[in-house]
Design a protein around this motif. Structure first.
Motif, PDB file in Angstrom:
ATOM      1  N   LYS A 121      -7.119  17.666  11.226  1.00 43.84           N
ATOM      2  CA  LYS A 121      -6.873  19.100  10.971  1.00 43.84           C
ATOM      3  C   LYS A 121      -5.380  19.421  10.915  1.00 43.84           C
ATOM      4  O   LYS A 121      -4.987  20.413  10.324  1.00 43.84           O
ATOM      5  CB  LYS A 121      -7.552  19.951  12.042  1.00 43.84           C
ATOM      6  N   SER A 122      -4.559  18.600  11.567  1.00 40.53           N
ATOM      7  CA  SER A 122      -3.127  18.894  11.538  1.00 40.53           C
ATOM      8  C   SER A 122      -2.421  18.124  10.412  1.00 40.53           C
ATOM      9  O   SER A 122      -1.194  18.086  10.357  1.00 40.53           O
ATOM     10  CB  SER A 122      -2.488  18.588  12.896  1.00 40.53           C
ATOM     11  N   LEU A 123      -3.205  17.519   9.515  1.00 39.57           N
ATOM     12  CA  LEU A 123      -2.624  16.785   8.381  1.00 39.57           C
ATOM     13  C   LEU A 123      -2.885  17.565   7.088  1.00 39.57           C
ATOM     14  O   LEU A 123      -3.813  18.382   7.026  1.00 39.57           O
ATOM     15  CB  LEU A 123      -3.251  15.392   8.291  1.00 39.57           C
ATOM     16  N   ASP A 124      -2.074  17.303   6.053  1.00 42.36           N
ATOM     17  CA  ASP A 124      -2.256  18.032   4.794  1.00 42.36           C
ATOM     18  C   ASP A 124      -3.459  17.513   4.020  1.00 42.36           C
ATOM     19  O   ASP A 124      -4.159  18.278   3.366  1.00 42.36           O
ATOM     20  CB  ASP A 124      -0.993  17.911   3.937  1.00 42.36           C
ATOM     21  N   LYS A 125      -3.649  16.203   4.041  1.00 44.12           N
ATOM     22  CA  LYS A 125      -4.774  15.600   3.308  1.00 44.12           C
ATOM     23  C   LYS A 125      -5.210  14.329   4.024  1.00 44.12           C
ATOM     24  O   LYS A 125      -4.436  13.761   4.800  1.00 44.12           O
ATOM     25  CB  LYS A 125      -4.331  15.202   1.897  1.00 44.12           C
ATOM     26  N   THR A 126      -6.414  13.867   3.683  1.00 43.96           N
ATOM     27  CA  THR A 126      -6.857  12.595   4.265  1.00 43.96           C
ATOM     28  C   THR A 126      -7.365  11.668   3.166  1.00 43.96           C
ATOM     29  O   THR A 126      -7.982  12.110   2.192  1.00 43.96           O
ATOM     30  CB  THR A 126      -8.008  12.811   5.270  1.00 43.96           C
ATOM     31  N   ILE A 127      -7.072  10.391   3.360  1.00 43.36           N
ATOM     32  CA  ILE A 127      -7.565   9.348   2.458  1.00 43.36           C
ATOM     33  C   ILE A 127      -8.567   8.518   3.254  1.00 43.36           C
ATOM     34  O   ILE A 127      -8.263   8.064   4.369  1.00 43.36           O
ATOM     35  CB  ILE A 127      -6.422   8.425   1.993  1.00 43.36           C
ATOM     36  N   LEU A 128      -9.751   8.333   2.685  1.00 43.85           N
ATOM     37  CA  LEU A 128     -10.746   7.455   3.308  1.00 43.85           C
ATOM     38  C   LEU A 128     -10.785   6.155   2.514  1.00 43.85           C
ATOM     39  O   LEU A 128     -10.964   6.173   1.297  1.00 43.85           O
ATOM     40  CB  LEU A 128     -12.124   8.121   3.292  1.00 43.85           C
ATOM     41  N   VAL A 129     -10.597   5.028   3.214  1.00 44.33           N
ATOM     42  CA  VAL A 129     -10.741   3.726   2.566  1.00 44.33           C
ATOM     43  C   VAL A 129     -12.181   3.285   2.780  1.00 44.33           C
ATOM     44  O   VAL A 129     -12.671   3.252   3.915  1.00 44.33           O
ATOM     45  CB  VAL A 129      -9.753   2.687   3.149  1.00 44.33           C
ATOM     46  N   SER A 130     -12.841   2.992   1.669  1.00 44.86           N
ATOM     47  CA  SER A 130     -14.272   2.738   1.769  1.00 44.86           C
ATOM     48  C   SER A 130     -14.624   1.390   1.132  1.00 44.86           C
ATOM     49  O   SER A 130     -14.086   1.035   0.082  1.00 44.86           O
ATOM     50  CB  SER A 130     -14.962   3.904   1.051  1.00 44.86           C
ATOM     51  N   ALA A 131     -15.499   0.654   1.793  1.00 46.42           N
ATOM     52  CA  ALA A 131     -15.974  -0.626   1.257  1.00 46.42           C
ATOM     53  C   ALA A 131     -17.400  -0.831   1.756  1.00 46.42           C
ATOM     54  O   ALA A 131     -17.759  -0.327   2.834  1.00 46.42           O
ATOM     55  CB  ALA A 131     -15.069  -1.766   1.731  1.00 46.42           C
ATOM     56  N   ALA A 168     -13.237  13.733   3.755  1.00 50.10           N
ATOM     57  CA  ALA A 168     -12.008  13.182   3.154  1.00 50.10           C
ATOM     58  C   ALA A 168     -11.646  13.911   1.856  1.00 50.10           C
ATOM     59  O   ALA A 168     -12.519  14.376   1.128  1.00 50.10           O
ATOM     60  CB  ALA A 168     -12.213  11.699   2.866  1.00 50.10           C
ATOM     61  N   ASN A 169     -10.342  14.017   1.591  1.00 48.70           N
ATOM     62  CA  ASN A 169      -9.887  14.608   0.322  1.00 48.70           C
ATOM     63  C   ASN A 169      -9.824  13.565  -0.789  1.00 48.70           C
ATOM     64  O   ASN A 169     -10.008  13.890  -1.957  1.00 48.70           O
ATOM     65  CB  ASN A 169      -8.480  15.211   0.482  1.00 48.70           C
ATOM     66  N   ILE A 170      -9.495  12.330  -0.410  1.00 49.52           N
ATOM     67  CA  ILE A 170      -9.313  11.263  -1.401  1.00 49.52           C
ATOM     68  C   ILE A 170     -10.062  10.027  -0.892  1.00 49.52           C
ATOM     69  O   ILE A 170     -10.005   9.727   0.301  1.00 49.52           O
ATOM     70  CB  ILE A 170      -7.806  10.914  -1.545  1.00 49.52           C
ATOM     71  N   ILE A 171     -10.746   9.342  -1.807  1.00 50.78           N
ATOM     72  CA  ILE A 171     -11.443   8.113  -1.385  1.00 50.78           C
ATOM     73  C   ILE A 171     -10.889   6.934  -2.175  1.00 50.78           C
ATOM     74  O   ILE A 171     -10.772   6.999  -3.407  1.00 50.78           O
ATOM     75  CB  ILE A 171     -12.969   8.241  -1.578  1.00 50.78           C
ATOM     76  N   ILE A 172     -10.507   5.890  -1.460  1.00 44.12           N
ATOM     77  CA  ILE A 172     -10.077   4.643  -2.115  1.00 44.12           C
ATOM     78  C   ILE A 172     -11.215   3.647  -1.963  1.00 44.12           C
ATOM     79  O   ILE A 172     -11.672   3.386  -0.836  1.00 44.12           O
ATOM     80  CB  ILE A 172      -8.788   4.081  -1.469  1.00 44.12           C
ATOM     81  N   LYS A 173     -11.680   3.104  -3.077  1.00 41.04           N
ATOM     82  CA  LYS A 173     -12.764   2.110  -3.016  1.00 41.04           C
ATOM     83  C   LYS A 173     -12.133   0.725  -2.947  1.00 41.04           C
ATOM     84  O   LYS A 173     -11.416   0.318  -3.863  1.00 41.04           O
ATOM     85  CB  LYS A 173     -13.649   2.214  -4.260  1.00 41.04           C
ATOM     86  N   ASN A 174     -12.416   0.026  -1.852  1.00 37.07           N
ATOM     87  CA  ASN A 174     -11.846  -1.318  -1.670  1.00 37.07           C
ATOM     88  C   ASN A 174     -12.969  -2.345  -1.702  1.00 37.07           C
ATOM     89  O   ASN A 174     -13.257  -3.014  -0.727  1.00 37.07           O
ATOM     90  CB  ASN A 174     -11.088  -1.370  -0.340  1.00 37.07           C
ATOM     91  N   ASP A 175     -13.629  -2.447  -2.886  1.00 37.96           N
ATOM     92  CA  ASP A 175     -14.827  -3.278  -2.953  1.00 37.96           C
ATOM     93  C   ASP A 175     -14.735  -4.426  -3.961  1.00 37.96           C
ATOM     94  O   ASP A 175     -15.746  -4.941  -4.398  1.00 37.96           O
ATOM     95  CB  ASP A 175     -16.040  -2.401  -3.289  1.00 37.96           C
ATOM     96  N   ASN A 176     -13.531  -4.786  -4.338  1.00 34.97           N
ATOM     97  CA  ASN A 176     -13.301  -5.885  -5.299  1.00 34.97           C
ATOM     98  C   ASN A 176     -13.584  -5.481  -6.745  1.00 34.97           C
ATOM     99  O   ASN A 176     -13.268  -6.242  -7.654  1.00 34.97           O
ATOM    100  CB  ASN A 176     -14.126  -7.149  -5.003  1.00 34.97           C
ATOM    101  N   ASP A 177     -14.201  -4.310  -6.983  1.00 38.05           N
ATOM    102  CA  ASP A 177     -14.535  -3.920  -8.354  1.00 38.05           C
ATOM    103  C   ASP A 177     -13.390  -3.181  -9.036  1.00 38.05           C
ATOM    104  O   ASP A 177     -13.096  -3.415 -10.191  1.00 38.05           O
ATOM    105  CB  ASP A 177     -15.788  -3.020  -8.368  1.00 38.05           C
ATOM    106  N   ILE A 178     -12.776  -2.260  -8.293  1.00 42.21           N
ATOM    107  CA  ILE A 178     -11.683  -1.483  -8.886  1.00 42.21           C
ATOM    108  C   ILE A 178     -10.383  -1.951  -8.225  1.00 42.21           C
ATOM    109  O   ILE A 178     -10.342  -2.151  -7.011  1.00 42.21           O
ATOM    110  CB  ILE A 178     -11.840   0.034  -8.606  1.00 42.21           C
ATOM    111  N   SER A 179      -9.332  -2.114  -9.029  1.00 38.09           N
ATOM    112  CA  SER A 179      -8.084  -2.609  -8.464  1.00 38.09           C
ATOM    113  C   SER A 179      -7.547  -1.643  -7.409  1.00 38.09           C
ATOM    114  O   SER A 179      -7.371  -0.444  -7.656  1.00 38.09           O
ATOM    115  CB  SER A 179      -7.058  -2.784  -9.590  1.00 38.09           C
ATOM    116  N   LEU A 180      -7.277  -2.208  -6.234  1.00 45.80           N
ATOM    117  CA  LEU A 180      -6.748  -1.416  -5.119  1.00 45.80           C
ATOM    118  C   LEU A 180      -5.372  -0.876  -5.499  1.00 45.80           C
ATOM    119  O   LEU A 180      -5.061   0.294  -5.282  1.00 45.80           O
ATOM    120  CB  LEU A 180      -6.652  -2.347  -3.903  1.00 45.80           C
ATOM    121  N   ILE A 181      -4.563  -1.737  -6.090  1.00 44.91           N
ATOM    122  CA  ILE A 181      -3.181  -1.355  -6.398  1.00 44.91           C
ATOM    123  C   ILE A 181      -3.139  -0.219  -7.414  1.00 44.91           C
ATOM    124  O   ILE A 181      -2.396   0.748  -7.231  1.00 44.91           O
ATOM    125  CB  ILE A 181      -2.377  -2.589  -6.880  1.00 44.91           C
TER     126      ILE A 181
END
Ligand code: ATP
Length: 200
Positions: A121-131, A168-181
């Motif tokens: 709640k005290s942050l502007d946004k959150t990123i969830l790393v998901s796999a 979460a505001n942003i989700i990063i998919k770390n599942d080998n399918d989409i490039s993390l970088i």
């Protein structure tokens, strides 16, 4: 300066993601190791922990008596909550001070628990790393040499992934399918833009 949280379940790749942001020159505050350090070095916190859990919480060399503490908090949820209530404000304070010394369009705060303790709640946004769970289990088994069952029991104690996705505001998919970088570069570009928009 925007403050962005990075979280995710065990083995989702939070640290890996943050290391890539560091390559882009973004400062990262790693809340969990920092909390462990504060539990030893912050004299006010040390006093409060001793008062809550007893003097035995520390060894003679002033290091944490992890076994003693773990034995108390894993058997007493009230004590665990009380310990968290002491550590979280200390970490928040330390993070705010750390932010003051950064000069960057945005900073990241990496923490296993962001949603569970309300600190998002005290942050502007959150990123969830998901796999996917199976991939996370295999990655942690390989990294830590832990058994599948011990990893799964830790997973069961965490907030369900579906709940985190809602918050979460942003989700990063770390599942080998989409490039993390490439996902990270895209998010980085957007956050720099957001930060400029906030300034002007
Ligand atoms: P924890 O919750 O246990 O602290 P974490 O979410 O910070 O974990 P990492 O330590 O970044 O996760 O990743 C877990 C393991 O998986 C590490 O050994 C890491 O090198 C590996 N890993 C993470 N992402 C990838 C990927 N995209 N490809 C291959 N290996 C990966």
């Amino acid at each position: 300066m925007l403050k962005i949280g990075v979280t995710g379940g065990i083995g989702s790749g939070k640290t890996t993601v943050c290391k890539i942001f560091e390559v882009l020159d973004i400062p990262v505050y790693y809340a969990d190791p920092r909390a462990k350090l504060l539990m030893i070095e912050d004299s006010k916190l040390v006093k409060e922990i001793k008062k809550l859990l007893g003097d035995k919480s520390y060894n003679k060399d002033k290091s944490l008596n992890r076994k003693y503490i773990a034995n108390i908090i894993f058997n007493d949820k009230n004590k665990l909550n009380a310990l968290n209530a002491l550590v979280h404000p200390a970490v928040k304070n330390d993070f705010d001070k750390w932010c003051d010394s950064q000069n960057s369009p945005y900073v990241l705060k990496e923490a296993a628990l962001l949603f569970e303790n309300g600190s998002y709640k005290s942050l502007d946004k959150t990123i969830l790393v998901s796999a996917p769970l199976e991939l996370r289990v295999l990655r942690v088994m390989k990294r830590d040499n832990h058994t599948r069952e011990s990893i799964l029991s830790r997973v069961r104690n965490q907030m369900p992934e579906s709940e985190k996705e809602k918050l979460a505001n942003i989700i990063i998919k770390n599942d080998n399918d989409i490039s993390l970088i490439s996902q990270i570069i895209e998010i980085h570009r957007q956050l720099v833009k957001d930060s400029n928009a906030k300034i002007h």
